[in-house]
Design a protein around this motif. Structure first.
Motif, PDB file in Angstrom:
ATOM      1  N   THR A 109       0.824  -1.203   0.000  1.00 45.92           N
ATOM      2  CA  THR A 109       0.000   0.000   0.000  1.00 45.92           C
ATOM      3  C   THR A 109       0.863   1.259   0.000  1.00 45.92           C
ATOM      4  O   THR A 109       0.542   2.254  -0.649  1.00 45.92           O
ATOM      5  CB  THR A 109      -0.936   0.011   1.230  1.00 45.92           C
ATOM      6  OG1 THR A 109      -1.728  -1.188   1.204  1.00 45.92           O
ATOM      7  CG2 THR A 109      -1.846   1.210   1.215  1.00 45.92           C
ATOM      8  N   HIS A 207      -5.294  -1.066   4.329  1.00 44.14           N
ATOM      9  CA  HIS A 207      -4.261  -2.093   4.461  1.00 44.14           C
ATOM     10  C   HIS A 207      -4.881  -3.482   4.567  1.00 44.14           C
ATOM     11  O   HIS A 207      -5.693  -3.748   5.442  1.00 44.14           O
ATOM     12  CB  HIS A 207      -3.413  -1.818   5.701  1.00 44.14           C
ATOM     13  CG  HIS A 207      -2.281  -2.786   5.888  1.00 44.14           C
ATOM     14  ND1 HIS A 207      -1.314  -2.983   4.928  1.00 44.14           N
ATOM     15  CD2 HIS A 207      -1.974  -3.635   6.905  1.00 44.14           C
ATOM     16  CE1 HIS A 207      -0.450  -3.903   5.356  1.00 44.14           C
ATOM     17  NE2 HIS A 207      -0.831  -4.302   6.541  1.00 44.14           N
ATOM     18  N   GLN A 252      -1.831   3.165  10.030  1.00 42.41           N
ATOM     19  CA  GLN A 252      -3.171   2.896   9.541  1.00 42.41           C
ATOM     20  C   GLN A 252      -3.972   2.061  10.537  1.00 42.41           C
ATOM     21  O   GLN A 252      -3.418   1.247  11.278  1.00 42.41           O
ATOM     22  CB  GLN A 252      -3.099   2.114   8.225  1.00 42.41           C
ATOM     23  CG  GLN A 252      -2.568   2.898   7.042  1.00 42.41           C
ATOM     24  CD  GLN A 252      -2.643   2.072   5.770  1.00 42.41           C
ATOM     25  OE1 GLN A 252      -2.506   0.853   5.795  1.00 42.41           O
ATOM     26  NE2 GLN A 252      -2.866   2.732   4.658  1.00 42.41           N
TER      27      GLN A 252
END
Length: 263
Positions: A109, A207, A252
């Protein structure tokens, strides 16, 4: 008990890769087995380091599992390099593994490359023709098809091009398209296009969504659901997992693979 084999990299944070696949299998009520292709040092902030395992060791893992447990579907994720891709394709062919779902993991990502260019070419040449379905996201579909995607027509053409590389079906997931208020996943099986839509969850917590989607598709195929049903149900599963994402680190949020069980 239906069993699914994931062939992918290890994510030390548990948000993606082998760990995410096994969580997804458990959430769908199928038994998960694994063959690890690479070890990564990563957390919620990104990938720090990665190391591919020897191709022979990857083959040995696949053979050990499939020689003992009946596999009803298989899913591939991070394959790291051309030697591993070739070894995985050879093992799938030799063992005649059913319902192979290929998640063409090209980069993390955060942008770190997870498969070299020789590996991409090997993926297309050796693994795609063995795939029951390939599940690229928009950036992966662009890289594989060589076509910039900015419209529905572009998505359809990319799906046609990727289907022409050998898989029985292609599902291009639409979560990376920023211009829409909904997510549209497009399935192409060589004869028809089917679009599956769900409201987009406005979040940067993406993610592991590709891993979870492909693993959910494999689980549904193992449960004898068709590709269309697998695509639709997997989209809803991932959308719910994103809605229930939680903070556990300093980067994240991570999606909740067991959101249905907690709801």
């Amino acid at each position: 008990m239906r069993a699914v084999l994931t062939i992918a990299g290890s994510d030390s944070s548990g948000g993606a890769g082998i760990q995410a696949d096994l969580k997804t299998f458990a959430a769908h009520g199928v038994y998960g087995a694994s063959a690890i292709t690479a070890v990564t040092a990563q957390n919620t902030m990104g990938v720090v380091e990665s190391l591919a395992l020897p191709a022979d060791l990857v083959t040995a893992q696949i053979e050990a599992v499939a020689g003992d447990i009946e596999i009803h579907a298989a899913k591939t994720g991070m394959l790291a390099d051309a030697a591993i891709v070739e070894a995985v394709a050879a093992a799938i062919k030799e063992l005649d593994l059913p319902f192979v779902v290929v998640d063409p993991v090209l980069a993390a990502t955060g942008g770190r490359r997870l498969l070299d260019e020789d590996g991409v070419q090997m993926l297309i040449r050796e693994l795609f023709p063995l795939a029951h379905v390939v599940t690229p996201n928009i950036p992966e579909a662009e890289a594989l098809s060589g076509r910039r995607i900015s419209s529905e027509e572009d998505v359809s053409e990319a799906a046609r091009r990727i289907h022409g590389m050998g898989p029985a079906a292609v599902i291009i997931t639409g979560g990376h398209r920023p211009e829409s208020g909904e997510v549209t996943d497009l399935l192409f099986d060589g004869e028809r296009f089917l679009a599956f839509r769900t409201p987009k969850v406005e979040t940067a917590n993406a993610h592991g969504t590709g891993c979870a989607f492909a693993a959910a598709v494999a689980a549904h195929l193992a449960l004898n659901h068709g590709v269309a049903a697998a695509a639709e149900r997997s989209q809803q599963y991932v959308a719910g997992a994103i809605r229930h994402a939680f903070e556990i680190g300093h980067g994240q949020k991570l999606i909740d693979h067991f959101w249905k069980q907690r709801s």
